[in-house]
Design an enzyme around this catalytic site. Sequence first.
Site, short mmCIF file in Angstrom:
data_model
loop_
_atom_site.label_atom_id
_atom_site.label_comp_id
_atom_site.label_asym_id
_atom_site.label_seq_id
_atom_site.Cartn_x
_atom_site.Cartn_y
_atom_site.Cartn_z
CG HIS A 196 45.92 14.56 61.90
ND1 HIS A 196 45.03 14.78 61.10
CD2 HIS A 196 46.51 13.43 61.57
CE1 HIS A 196 45.11 13.94 60.15
NE2 HIS A 196 45.93 13.18 60.63
CG ASP A 204 39.51 22.22 67.07
OD1 ASP A 204 38.95 22.25 66.05
OD2 ASP A 204 39.39 21.58 68.17
CG ASN A 230 30.63 14.66 56.13
OD1 ASN A 230 31.41 14.75 56.94
ND2 ASN A 230 30.65 15.10 54.95
CB SER A 236 36.80 14.43 53.25
OG SER A 236 38.18 14.75 53.76
#
Length: 243
Positions: free
Chosen positions: A117, A102, A206, A185
């Site tokens: 990514h 993003d 987290n 994760s």
Amino acid sequence: MTAETLAHLMEESNRTVLLTGAGMSTESGIPDFRSSTGLWQNIDPRIVASTESLQKNYEHFREFYQMRITALDNCKPHKGHLILADFEKRGLVSLIATQNVDQLHQQAGSKNVAELHGNIVSIRCQKCGKPHGKEQFLNNSICTYCSGKLRPNVVLFGETLPTEAWDRTLHEIHEADLVIVIGTSLEVYPVNQLPSMSRGKLVYINREQTSTSAHYSFDLVLEGTAGEILTDVHRKLGDLKKF
Ligand code: BV8
């Protein structure tokens, strides 16, 4: 206690690398993937986010990414992103290696960001590789040059990661004496191999405990949202460094 401990670790570290995932962007209104409210609860990633979906299911693929690109228009960096950019400015963070697509870290002002990514804000032709505008992808255009399929510059399942981003991250992690993993994760290979490559201290931030923290020997685990934990750490650093 734990925010203060992390503040001390950051202050003592000469080279700190951050590894962020979708949990870093949920407070900006972007859903993550695998938590109870994640995208993959209702969508099979193989049908919309893989090389196979691009080849055999293009309409589904395109619709999924058009939806995500459009949703980004209403999202902006939250306080946690701005704090990480401030940490970089103060020399407390040398690289953010992100799985996020993003570009909110860059919008917040972080300069050293490795997009492991890729991103969904830039578009190319799958066939000839030529860049195209976001609008062309959103209005179902085909490649201006070769009539090929347009696609975002995101790393799909089954695609290799961008060499430059991967190599830079490997180098930085190898040199780091502190690696802080935020909002991921660690389910996705090969990014999930990075924390175990760290020779320094390893910290996990987290919102919820995942099986992950059991896999990796984290030196410190801080359970809570990225925004609130980073705010606490920022405040503790202020007390320490009087900045
Ligand atoms: C490759 C683009 C090789 C899409 C993404 C079987 C076993 C093992 C591996 C494989 C396998 N079969 C296939 C593989 C390989 C595959 C893989 O790992 N699959 C897994 C899922 C089984 N990997 C690949 O295909 C990779 N390529 O291996 O290439 C190769 C070699 C030669 C030639 C060809 C190929 C490519 C992987 C990249 C895939 N693309 N994204 C898109 O984004 O549209 S992955 C996708 O997952 C996103 O990038 C996302 O960032 C990433 C990781 O997810 P997370 O960021 O961790 O998000 P998640 O929801 O899982 O977790 C968020 C956490 O945050 C949660 O725990 C939540 O509780 C927490 N949280 C939420 N809010 C907050 C918070 N925490 C704090 N504060 C909050 N506010």
